[in-house]
Design a protein around this motif. Sequence first.
Motif, PDB file in Angstrom:
ATOM      1  N   VAL A   1      39.512 -11.892  -9.157  1.00 50.81           N
ATOM      2  CA  VAL A   1      40.229 -11.385 -10.335  1.00 50.81           C
ATOM      3  C   VAL A   1      41.313 -12.397 -10.696  1.00 50.81           C
ATOM      4  CG1 VAL A   1      41.505  -9.458 -11.341  1.00 50.81           C
ATOM      5  CG2 VAL A   1      39.854  -9.025  -9.494  1.00 50.81           C
ATOM      6  N   GLY A   2      41.244 -12.940 -11.911  1.00 47.54           N
ATOM      7  CA  GLY A   2      42.228 -13.940 -12.311  1.00 47.54           C
ATOM      8  C   GLY A   2      42.423 -13.992 -13.812  1.00 47.54           C
ATOM      9  N   ASN A   3      43.520 -14.603 -14.227  1.00 46.96           N
ATOM     10  CA  ASN A   3      43.868 -14.651 -15.649  1.00 46.96           C
ATOM     11  C   ASN A   3      43.612 -16.001 -16.299  1.00 46.96           C
ATOM     12  OD1 ASN A   3      46.107 -15.952 -14.253  1.00 46.96           O
ATOM     13  ND2 ASN A   3      47.173 -15.871 -16.228  1.00 46.96           N
ATOM     14  N   ASP A   4      43.147 -16.971 -15.541  1.00 43.73           N
ATOM     15  CA  ASP A   4      42.936 -18.309 -16.081  1.00 43.73           C
ATOM     16  C   ASP A   4      41.433 -18.599 -16.110  1.00 43.73           C
ATOM     17  OD1 ASP A   4      42.566 -21.307 -15.988  1.00 43.73           O
ATOM     18  OD2 ASP A   4      44.740 -21.214 -16.233  1.00 43.73           O
ATOM     19  N   TRP A   5      40.908 -18.832 -17.303  1.00 38.43           N
ATOM     20  CA  TRP A   5      39.464 -19.006 -17.455  1.00 38.43           C
ATOM     21  C   TRP A   5      38.948 -20.194 -16.648  1.00 38.43           C
ATOM     22  CZ3 TRP A   5      35.483 -16.252 -18.771  1.00 38.43           C
ATOM     23  CH2 TRP A   5      34.262 -16.875 -19.089  1.00 38.43           C
ATOM     24  N   THR A   6      39.699 -21.292 -16.660  1.00 36.98           N
ATOM     25  CA  THR A   6      39.264 -22.492 -15.934  1.00 36.98           C
ATOM     26  C   THR A   6      39.528 -22.373 -14.438  1.00 36.98           C
ATOM     27  OG1 THR A   6      39.654 -23.883 -17.880  1.00 36.98           O
ATOM     28  CG2 THR A   6      39.550 -24.991 -15.732  1.00 36.98           C
ATOM     29  N   ASN A   7      40.774 -22.073 -14.081  1.00 34.88           N
ATOM     30  CA  ASN A   7      41.175 -22.081 -12.672  1.00 34.88           C
ATOM     31  C   ASN A   7      40.538 -20.963 -11.857  1.00 34.88           C
ATOM     32  OD1 ASN A   7      42.821 -24.159 -13.442  1.00 34.88           O
ATOM     33  ND2 ASN A   7      44.722 -23.208 -12.806  1.00 34.88           N
TER      34      ASN A   7
END
Length: 286
Positions: A230-236
Motif C-alpha cells: 500500500v503506497g501513495n507514490d505511483w513510481t516508488n
Amino acid sequence: MKKINWRNVLEEFPLPQEDPGVKGEIEGELSPPKVVLFDVYGTLVKPLIGDLEAQLRNQMSVESFEETIRRFGLPKGIGEDLYRGFYSKINEVHESLRTLGIKQPEVLIEHVWMELLAEKDIRISVEDARSLAIFREMKANPVAAFSGAGDCLKKLKQRNIKLGIVSNSQFYTMPILGRTLKIDLDQVFDREIVFLSYEVGFAKPDPYFFLLVRTKLAITGTDPGEVIVVGNDWTNDIMASKEFGFQALFFRGEGREQEYDPAAIVDGCAVAFNYNQVKTLLGIRG
C-alpha cells in the motif's frame, strides 16, 4: 549545546487533527493477502512536505534550521549555513554512492548533522545529532494521521494478517508514526518485515529495495502474490513493487495530482482515496 534525549523531543509537538483523505472512486480488485506492507509518508500519515527525498527536491525550510539552532543553544548565525549545507551534504553522499552502482542511495541523517557541525568545529554525539534531526523534522515536516489508518492496522492484525513497512525513512520515522497513529508499533508490525531505507542504505524505487523485500518474504514461504503493498507514490510504491510480483494498492488520500497509467489498474492492483476504501479493498467490514 542543550542536552535533550531525542525520544523526549516528540512530546514538545502537539498532534495535528486527523486527515479524512479525499473523495474518489475505488478502482481495481485485490486478492486476500497473507501480508500487507505499508508505506509511511503520504500513506499512513499525511506530511506537510514528504519524506527526505521530497524535502531534498523542495529545500523549503530555512526557518526550521533557525528554530533548531535557538532550541538547542547553538551559535547564532549558523542557521543559513546549516540549511544550505544540509542539502548539499545529502547530495554529496548520494553522488558518491551512485558511483558504486547504487541507483537510489540513502543517508543516515544523524551523520549528516554531525558532519555539518564538525565543519563549524562543534563536536556532538550521535544522540545529540538525533535530537537536532528529529526537532528540525517536526518543525519542517509535521504529519497528521489519515483517519482510519490506525483502525485499519488493528483490524488487519486481528485477522492474523502479517503487517510490515516499506518506507523511505530515517530513525525518527517509526517513533513519529507510532505517536501519530496512537498505536504500539511492536504490537502491530512484524519487525522482520519492516524495511526502512536508512537501515539498508538504499531507497525506493531502487530495484534492490523490493528485491530485498521479496527475498526476505520468500525465505518465510510467502509468495509475492500473497502480499499487498500500500503506497501513495505511483513510481516508488506501485510500479516498483509490481515489478517483483506484489499486489499493489495505490492510495491517493493526499488529493494531489499524480500521473499514473489507468491501464495498469487490473487484477492485483487497486486505487483508494481514504481508509474506508482501503478497508473495503482489503476485505475489512465495519
